[in-house]
Design a protein around this motif. Structure first.
Motif, PDB file in Angstrom:
ATOM      1  N   PRO A   1      12.514  -1.214   1.517  1.00 42.49           N
ATOM      2  CA  PRO A   1      12.082  -2.087   0.513  1.00 42.49           C
ATOM      3  C   PRO A   1      10.840  -1.303  -0.308  1.00 42.49           C
ATOM      4  CG  PRO A   1      11.902  -3.208   1.912  1.00 42.49           C
ATOM      5  CD  PRO A   1      12.462  -2.642   2.489  1.00 42.49           C
ATOM      6  N   SER A   2      10.463  -1.096   0.482  1.00 44.27           N
ATOM      7  CA  SER A   2       9.465   0.300   0.479  1.00 44.27           C
ATOM      8  C   SER A   2       8.995   1.553   1.052  1.00 44.27           C
ATOM      9  CB  SER A   2       7.866  -1.191   0.986  1.00 44.27           C
ATOM     10  OG  SER A   2       8.701  -1.462   2.096  1.00 44.27           O
ATOM     11  N   PRO A   3      10.083   2.306   0.224  1.00 48.02           N
ATOM     12  CA  PRO A   3      10.205   3.571   0.913  1.00 48.02           C
ATOM     13  C   PRO A   3       8.240   4.279   0.440  1.00 48.02           C
ATOM     14  CG  PRO A   3      11.459   3.745  -1.061  1.00 48.02           C
ATOM     15  CD  PRO A   3      10.716   2.291  -0.930  1.00 48.02           C
ATOM     16  N   PRO A   4       7.234   4.396   1.788  1.00 45.12           N
ATOM     17  CA  PRO A   4       6.443   5.596   1.258  1.00 45.12           C
ATOM     18  C   PRO A   4       6.495   6.303  -0.026  1.00 45.12           C
ATOM     19  CG  PRO A   4       7.377   6.222   3.311  1.00 45.12           C
ATOM     20  CD  PRO A   4       8.413   5.261   3.012  1.00 45.12           C
ATOM     21  N   ALA A   5       5.295   6.110  -0.461  1.00 48.86           N
ATOM     22  CA  ALA A   5       5.395   7.150  -1.511  1.00 48.86           C
ATOM     23  C   ALA A   5       4.772   8.225  -0.667  1.00 48.86           C
ATOM     24  CB  ALA A   5       3.897   6.691  -2.622  1.00 48.86           C
ATOM     25  N   LYS A   6       4.052   8.675  -0.406  1.00 50.28           N
ATOM     26  CA  LYS A   6       3.643   9.464   0.195  1.00 50.28           C
ATOM     27  C   LYS A   6       3.454   9.286   1.482  1.00 50.28           C
ATOM     28  CE  LYS A   6      -0.789  10.959  -1.711  1.00 50.28           C
ATOM     29  NZ  LYS A   6      -2.182  10.424  -1.881  1.00 50.28           N
ATOM     30  N   PHE A   7       4.377  10.508   2.170  1.00 54.39           N
ATOM     31  CA  PHE A   7       4.584  11.022   4.294  1.00 54.39           C
ATOM     32  C   PHE A   7       4.076  11.733   4.488  1.00 54.39           C
ATOM     33  CE2 PHE A   7       8.722   9.392   2.512  1.00 54.39           C
ATOM     34  CZ  PHE A   7       9.293   9.519   3.833  1.00 54.39           C
ATOM     35  N   TYR A   8       3.351  11.256   5.142  1.00 49.30           N
ATOM     36  CA  TYR A   8       2.689  12.613   6.623  1.00 49.30           C
ATOM     37  C   TYR A   8       3.353  12.756   7.471  1.00 49.30           C
ATOM     38  CZ  TYR A   8      -1.512  10.665   4.282  1.00 49.30           C
ATOM     39  OH  TYR A   8      -2.339   9.894   2.909  1.00 49.30           O
ATOM     40  N   GLY A   9       4.187  14.316   6.829  1.00 49.33           N
ATOM     41  CA  GLY A   9       5.425  14.269   7.750  1.00 49.33           C
ATOM     42  C   GLY A   9       4.948  15.131   9.443  1.00 49.33           C
ATOM     43  N   SER A  10       5.150  16.341   9.980  1.00 47.65           N
ATOM     44  CA  SER A  10       4.455  16.320  10.753  1.00 47.65           C
ATOM     45  C   SER A  10       3.610  16.939  11.405  1.00 47.65           C
ATOM     46  CB  SER A  10       5.742  17.851  11.331  1.00 47.65           C
ATOM     47  OG  SER A  10       4.743  18.545   9.975  1.00 47.65           O
TER      48      SER A  10
ATOM     49  N   LEU B   1       0.955  -1.008  -0.493  1.00 48.10           N
ATOM     50  CA  LEU B   1       0.384  -0.133  -0.113  1.00 48.10           C
ATOM     51  C   LEU B   1       0.763   1.687  -0.133  1.00 48.10           C
ATOM     52  CD1 LEU B   1      -2.902  -0.622   2.443  1.00 48.10           C
ATOM     53  CD2 LEU B   1      -2.840  -0.876  -0.348  1.00 48.10           C
ATOM     54  N   ALA B   2       1.972   0.729   0.829  1.00 49.49           N
ATOM     55  CA  ALA B   2       2.376   2.382   0.467  1.00 49.49           C
ATOM     56  C   ALA B   2       3.704   2.424  -0.809  1.00 49.49           C
ATOM     57  CB  ALA B   2       3.986   1.907   1.994  1.00 49.49           C
ATOM     58  N   GLN B   3       3.328   1.425  -1.099  1.00 51.87           N
ATOM     59  CA  GLN B   3       4.703   1.811  -2.731  1.00 51.87           C
ATOM     60  C   GLN B   3       3.408   2.706  -3.994  1.00 51.87           C
ATOM     61  OE1 GLN B   3       5.997  -1.865  -3.527  1.00 51.87           O
ATOM     62  NE2 GLN B   3       7.540  -1.674  -2.980  1.00 51.87           N
ATOM     63  N   SER B   4       2.188   1.863  -3.249  1.00 53.45           N
ATOM     64  CA  SER B   4       1.547   2.262  -4.681  1.00 53.45           C
ATOM     65  C   SER B   4      -0.053   3.906  -4.050  1.00 53.45           C
ATOM     66  CB  SER B   4       0.608   1.285  -4.401  1.00 53.45           C
ATOM     67  OG  SER B   4      -0.899   1.562  -3.386  1.00 53.45           O
ATOM     68  N   GLY B   5       0.782   4.532  -2.336  1.00 51.39           N
ATOM     69  CA  GLY B   5       0.677   5.480  -1.778  1.00 51.39           C
ATOM     70  C   GLY B   5      -0.470   5.412  -1.781  1.00 51.39           C
ATOM     71  N   ASN B   6      -1.313   4.278  -0.833  1.00 48.30           N
ATOM     72  CA  ASN B   6      -2.391   4.214   0.219  1.00 48.30           C
ATOM     73  C   ASN B   6      -2.442   3.618   1.317  1.00 48.30           C
ATOM     74  OD1 ASN B   6      -5.494   4.833  -1.033  1.00 48.30           O
ATOM     75  ND2 ASN B   6      -5.609   2.684  -2.181  1.00 48.30           N
ATOM     76  N   VAL B   7      -1.936   3.812   1.915  1.00 46.21           N
ATOM     77  CA  VAL B   7      -1.758   3.627   3.324  1.00 46.21           C
ATOM     78  C   VAL B   7      -2.950   3.658   3.830  1.00 46.21           C
ATOM     79  CG1 VAL B   7       0.875   3.559   3.813  1.00 46.21           C
ATOM     80  CG2 VAL B   7      -0.676   5.531   4.019  1.00 46.21           C
ATOM     81  N   LEU B   8      -3.809   4.516   4.049  1.00 47.16           N
ATOM     82  CA  LEU B   8      -4.880   4.342   4.636  1.00 47.16           C
ATOM     83  C   LEU B   8      -5.728   3.517   4.051  1.00 47.16           C
ATOM     84  CD1 LEU B   8      -5.517   8.435   4.582  1.00 47.16           C
ATOM     85  CD2 LEU B   8      -4.573   7.327   5.801  1.00 47.16           C
ATOM     86  N   GLU B   9      -5.921   3.063   3.262  1.00 47.70           N
ATOM     87  CA  GLU B   9      -6.654   1.915   3.480  1.00 47.70           C
ATOM     88  C   GLU B   9      -6.506   0.471   3.940  1.00 47.70           C
ATOM     89  OE1 GLU B   9      -6.972  -1.840   0.131  1.00 47.70           O
ATOM     90  OE2 GLU B   9      -6.440   0.563  -1.216  1.00 47.70           O
ATOM     91  N   LEU B  10      -5.524   0.339   4.844  1.00 47.93           N
ATOM     92  CA  LEU B  10      -5.180  -0.709   5.879  1.00 47.93           C
ATOM     93  C   LEU B  10      -6.060  -0.224   7.321  1.00 47.93           C
ATOM     94  CD1 LEU B  10      -1.922  -2.056   6.248  1.00 47.93           C
ATOM     95  CD2 LEU B  10      -2.188  -0.430   7.877  1.00 47.93           C
TER      96      LEU B  10
END
Ligand code: ATP
Length: 699
Positions: free
Chosen positions: A684-693, A618-627
């Protein structure tokens, strides 16, 4: 005229002297008597305290544990009534107890007495018994009578996170706010253990069932049965070799001997990398899957045959060596599962060994649990028409291997009874058939004989193991009775974390020690050995080594799926970054409301079976919130959820040194720090989108 001497005067004088002497005698004897009484009283008190706190000396610690009698506990739990059971764990049953004045407490009864339970019991007393933090469950006391071992804890009315997350009615009370605050509380608990204690304490078993919730759903960490105390800058203590029992169960005990340990950190036991295999299960490529199976099997086979070769480094012929290397890049994802060779062996036999694998604790509630999943999957691999199994059956000739013999059975079935009768039309062919069946019969008789031998072998094994365990328990208890020296502890915050002592809730100020003055001098030979055995990325070991009071061969610590990959690869020494990895899995579990390994009946959902892999995808496809747990619907803070998931990914990195330390984690969660992009450098899977500070700060 001379005056006459007064006869009364000397009499008076004598009387006065007598009285004075009497007074002096009485008072001095009274003083002596009081002194004696005082001395006796103190002696009695100190003896009493000592007997109440044996086997360890808490007199130097600010915490005093109460010694409960069996009778008291029996009374408090209504004779350990089933109605008072509040939970069951791998080592025992937890009851609700009530004091005469109506106060509730939790009583953990360690069920059968084994080396494992004994070491866990001592560990809880020695480590948790000396720690005091708002974020840790308080150990109130214990009972150690004959064959009874009880640990008494503060009562946590909302039980464990495991129950809240996975019980049908539990998750309703876990809204986003609570989930986030639980994550923060666990991070703070770890911060206290890693940075607030000197030497640091490594929990070693962070998972939902060890996160208990108080009446306000504030989380506290419990279960220090697998914890370790770390001594920096040298060879520290492996306090109680608490892994002993478990490791034996996990690794098996081939030939009745504990697997030899070449040197610190490099056990020579074998490990079967089910993790790799499991990872492959989510791949659609059959060939890859089967190669893994083959690799696993060879591993277990070589174990049984050679007994001395080295775990994962065992060299496989041909293809098999490639198996590991070609899968290497996926090592971290797949390593969430590691099984002992025994487990593999037992699959084929369906033997009780599974029951002894305490770490299969993905409690199933209707849906498949990880154990079922792995079992089923492996089963399917064995039964499926997998070309690689044909090779296996040629290679495998050790009857001890359950899986292998099964494979052989299958193969034989195919070759034998399964053969098409119509092919034997001629008489010649019929003779040939008879000949074949005769050979088969002979073979099967031989096999039966071998099987019998195997049963005997197992019995001997168990006998031997029992004897070994008993001996080790005796040694352990003698050690404690002899007041084994344990490290000197101080509560202090140190390290990278900028937050000061005052910032932190729950930590006690001042100094305490379980037992003062302990220091083990590093042994130069072991140092040498250790240096020789440092492998890739081993800088992380520096100063993180633990000595071993008793030999053990740990292939795993903690609980399946929460264990850091480095522990599956032969590392035996718990480190902070291992806790960080487990914490990463825990974050994902809390956010998704799923088990780390979780399969639903539908094969379509297989890709989601491995929570960590799924999250990486999901991180690779920039869709982590699907989790995020569907039950939360839109009732969650997207920024916080994204931050938590990315933080989890940072914690789940393969290389321990790349994982953030817990003080950084706390600051990230509080919004005081950003997740470092460098943290993902080698992921191996840097997150596509960062939700930083995060603008909003939490405390
Ligand atoms: N102090 C407590 N207050 C309330 N409930 C508790 C307390 N301690 C444990 N429990 C309950 O008992 C259950 C079992 O706890 P226990 O620590 O024995 O097992 P576990 O952590 O699930 O397994 P293991 O000890 O094998 O890792 C917990 O999940 C929790 O529901």
């Amino acid at each position: 005229m001379p005056s006459r001497p007064n006869p009364i005067r000397p009499k008076l004088f004598i009387n006065k002297t007598k009285t004075l002497f009497l007074i002096l005698t009485i008072s001095s004897s009274l003083v002596i008597l009081f002194a004696i009484l005082y001395f006796v009283y103190h002696l009695w008190i100190s003896l009493l305290n000592r007997s109440r706190t044996i086997p360890f000396d808490v007199s130097a610690s600010p915490l005093k544990l109460q010694l409960f009698t069996y009778k008291e506990l029996k009374l408090a739990t209504n004779d350990f009534d089933e109605a008072n059971v509040i939970g069951k764990g791998g080592s025992g049953t937890v009851f609700r107890g009530i004091t005469r004045d109506g106060k509730l407490f939790a009583v953990k009864r360690l069920d059968n007495l084994s080396l494992q339970t004994e070491t866990e019991f001592q560990n809880e007393l020695q480590i948790l018994g000396g720690l005091k933090s708002y974020f840790l469950v308080t150990l109130l006391g214990y009972c150690d009578e004959k064959n009874h071992r009880f640990l008494i804890y503060e009562y946590m009315p909302n039980k464990s996170l495991q129950e809240l997350l996975f019980n049908e009615d539990g998750d309703s009370c876990l809204n986003w706010e609570r989930r986030f605050s639980i994550i923060l509380d666990v991070a703070k608990a770890l911060e206290f253990m890693h940075f607030g204690c000197d030497p640091p304490v490594i929990h070693g078993d962070i998972k939902p069932s060890n996160v208990l919730l108080d009446s306000e759903f504030r989380a506290k960490i419990s279960d220090f049965g697998l914890s370790r105390v770390k001594v920096e800058g040298g060879y520290g203590v492996d306090l109680f070799s608490q892994d002993l029992g478990k490791s034996q169960e996990l690794c098996g005990n081939f030939g009745g001997e504990s697997t030899p340990q070449t040197a610190i950190g490099t056990p020579t036991h074998h490990e079967v990398d089910f993790a790799l295999a499991l990872q492959a299960s989510s791949s659609s490529k059959n060939s890859r899957t089967s190669r893994n199976i083959k690799g696993m099997n060879l591993n277990s086979m070589s174990l049984a045959m050679e007994g001395e070769t080295k775990g994962k480094e065992v060299s496989h012929d041909g293809d098999d060596s490639k198996v590991l290397s070609c899968e290497d890049h996926e090592f971290d994802q797949s390593k969430e599962m590691n099984l002992s060779p025994n487990s593999v062996l037992d699959l084929g036999k369906g033997s009780k060994q599974w029951g002894r694998d305490w770490w299969w604790k993905q409690e199933g509630s209707g849906e498949l649990c990880s154990k079922d999943y792995v079992r089923e999957w492996i089963g399917s691999q064995i039964h499926s028409a997998n070309p690689d199994w044909d090779d296996e059956k040629k290679i495998i000739n050790t009857p001890e291997l359950g899986v292998s013999s099964r494979a052989i059975d299958k193969a034989e079935d195919r070759d034998g009874s399964g053969l098409n009768e119509s092919r034997f039309d001629t008489l010649e062919e019929k003779f040939a058939k008879e000949e074949i069946s005769e050979t088969k019969n002979k073979k099967s008789k031989k096999k039966k004989k071998k099987h019998r031998n195997m049963e005997e072998w197992w019995k001997e094994e168990e006998h031997q193991e029992d004897a070994n365990n008993k001996k080790k328990i005796r040694i352990l208890r003698i050690k404690f009775k002899n007041r084994l020296k344990v490290p000197h502890f101080r509560y202090c915050f140190r390290g990278k974390g900028e937050s000061s002592v005052h910032d932190r809730e729950g930590e006690a100020a001042g100094e305490f020690s379980f037992r003062r003055g302990w220091r083990r001098k590093s042994n130069s030979s072991s140092k040498k050995k250790n240096n020789n055995n440092r492998s890739m990325g081993s800088e992380m070991w520096s100063g993180d080594l633990f000595s071993r009071e008793l030999s053990s061969t740990t292939s795993m610590r903690g609980t399946l799926c929460y264990i850091a990959p480095e522990y599956g690869g032969g590392c035996c020494y718990l480190m902070e970054k291992g806790d960080i990895y487990s914490f990463g899995v825990l974050i994902l579990v809390i956010i998704s409301g799923r088990r780390p390994l979780h399969v639903l009946a539908s094969p379509m959902k297989l890709e989601k079976a491995n929570l960590v892999s799924w999250c990486r995808q999901l991180a690779q496809s920039g869709n982590v919130l699907e989790l995020v747990d569907e039950k939360l619907k839109d009732g969650y803070n997207k920024e916080e959820a994204g931050l938590c998931i990315n933080l989890a990914l940072a914690c789940l990195q393969k290389a321990p040194e790349l994982r953030p330390d817990v003080s950084e984690i706390v600051r990230i969660l509080r919004g005081e720090m950003d997740i470092s992009a460098a943290a993902f450098e080698f992921s191996p899977s840097p997150p596509a989108k960062f939700y930083g500070s995060r603008s909003k700060r939490r405390s």
